[in-house]
Design an enzyme around this catalytic site. Sequence first.
Site, short mmCIF file in Angstrom:
data_model
loop_
_atom_site.label_atom_id
_atom_site.label_comp_id
_atom_site.label_asym_id
_atom_site.label_seq_id
_atom_site.Cartn_x
_atom_site.Cartn_y
_atom_site.Cartn_z
N ALA A 1 29.63 17.34 21.90
CA ALA A 1 28.30 16.84 20.47
C ALA A 1 27.40 17.12 20.05
O ALA A 1 27.06 18.63 19.60
CB ALA A 1 27.83 16.25 22.02
N HIS B 1 31.17 12.32 20.12
CA HIS B 1 29.54 12.37 20.69
C HIS B 1 28.75 12.61 19.83
O HIS B 1 28.85 13.61 19.00
CB HIS B 1 29.26 13.12 21.85
#
Length: 223
Positions: free
Chosen positions: A136, A119
Amino acid sequence: MDVTTKELLDFSHSLAGEWLAGFTYPWEALEGIKDFILTLGEGLDPLEYDQREPGVWVHKTAKTAPTAFLGGPCIIGPETEVRHCAFIRGSALVGAGCVVGNSVELKNVILFDGVQTPHYNYVGDSILGYKAHMGAGSVTSNVKSDKTLVVVRSGQERFPTGRKKVGAFLGDFAEIGCNSVLNPGTVIGRHTNVYPTSCVRGAVPAGSIYKTGGVIAPKKQED
């Protein structure tokens, strides 16, 4: 800390393993990644890999989203998933069973088998070891703010790279917490965890935890 290539990486988990074994330090390989991928790609079995365009090879079992951009030269390994809006700028060797996620950008990199960049990650001029994971929003910073050549720091030792662009080198099973920044020339040892939102520079030993404020503690041994 030992920052040699053999200390960080299990060479059996990448098509680049034998090639990387010829370098004492991982940053020495950055200059040749592009040419290595082109040479490797030409020798891949066409029964296993589709050559989608010049310099771009994708394993038949890999999944690539229609919105992903695959710039050459690059190789995408078996069972790897390249998700929507991923941006592979080129000179990227992505191993088997990897995840290249939404809005992730790769440039001049080697991802060993099982690496996850799921991500919003930027990974440039870097090598990520077997089953390394970037949370992420975590990124590699590959250019110093003053644009001087990158020097890798490990304790009192200094290793001049001779390069302006050097990202990070993650040992096998390294875990990078969400929204962390790995500054130019960062080296993360095997099985080391980095806390979320960390700003990391230099070398972090294997089997460690990099905590808030740059505190480094050894992982507790399991009974």
